[in-house]
Design a protein around this motif. Structure first.
Motif, short mmCIF file in Angstrom:
data_model
loop_
_atom_site.label_atom_id
_atom_site.label_comp_id
_atom_site.label_asym_id
_atom_site.label_seq_id
_atom_site.Cartn_x
_atom_site.Cartn_y
_atom_site.Cartn_z
N GLU A 22 33.13 21.32 -32.27
CA GLU A 22 31.75 21.82 -32.37
C GLU A 22 30.77 20.79 -31.81
N ARG A 23 31.04 19.52 -32.08
CA ARG A 23 30.18 18.45 -31.56
C ARG A 23 30.12 18.47 -30.04
N ASN A 24 31.29 18.58 -29.40
CA ASN A 24 31.31 18.58 -27.93
C ASN A 24 30.67 19.83 -27.35
N ARG A 25 30.84 20.97 -28.03
CA ARG A 25 30.16 22.19 -27.58
C ARG A 25 28.65 22.00 -27.63
N SER A 26 28.16 21.33 -28.68
CA SER A 26 26.73 21.07 -28.80
C SER A 26 26.25 20.13 -27.70
N ILE A 27 27.04 19.11 -27.42
CA ILE A 27 26.68 18.18 -26.34
C ILE A 27 26.54 18.93 -25.02
N VAL A 28 27.52 19.77 -24.71
CA VAL A 28 27.48 20.53 -23.46
C VAL A 28 26.29 21.47 -23.46
N LYS A 29 26.07 22.14 -24.57
CA LYS A 29 24.96 23.10 -24.67
C LYS A 29 23.62 22.42 -24.39
N TYR A 30 23.37 21.33 -25.08
CA TYR A 30 22.07 20.67 -24.92
C TYR A 30 21.96 19.94 -23.59
N GLU A 39 27.09 25.57 -18.13
CA GLU A 39 28.10 24.82 -18.89
C GLU A 39 29.29 24.49 -18.02
N GLU A 40 29.70 25.43 -17.19
CA GLU A 40 30.85 25.20 -16.30
C GLU A 40 30.57 24.06 -15.33
N GLU A 41 29.36 24.02 -14.79
CA GLU A 41 29.00 22.96 -13.85
C GLU A 41 28.98 21.60 -14.53
N VAL A 42 28.45 21.54 -15.74
CA VAL A 42 28.39 20.28 -16.47
C VAL A 42 29.79 19.76 -16.75
N VAL A 43 30.67 20.63 -17.26
CA VAL A 43 32.04 20.22 -17.57
C VAL A 43 32.77 19.81 -16.30
#
Length: 90
Positions: A22-30, A39-43
């Protein structure tokens, strides 16, 4: 100066099913909100940073079929050969 053509955005992109915390999902989201990338581009961009890890590349160099692996990890076979030459660490 000549015109630059637009490159394909997601070369051979595949949908991947994996679980992340959940923490990493939040990092990617923000981070996506901050950068205005998807999100795909960030990852995708973040994972490319792993190619700067000399210990990782040294491990790959020690594997059988390392040239094939490096060709998969880098855009071109020339880049993969360059990685082999520049990352030969004692």
């Amino acid at each position: 100066m000549g015109m630059k053509f637009i490159e394909l955005k997601n070369k051979r992109a595949e949908k991947v099913g994996c679980k992340i915390s959940e923490r990493n999902r939040s990092i990617v989201k923000y981070y996506t909100e901050y950068t205005e990338f998807t999100e795909e581009e960030v990852v995708d961009e973040f994972l490319l940073n792993l190619l700067d890890n000399k210990k990782f590349l040294k491990c790959v160099e020690g594997k059988r079929y390392n040239k094939r692996i490096l060709a998969q990890l880098f855009d071109t076979e020339d880049d993969a050969n360059l990685a082999l030459l520049t990352n030969n660490l004692p």
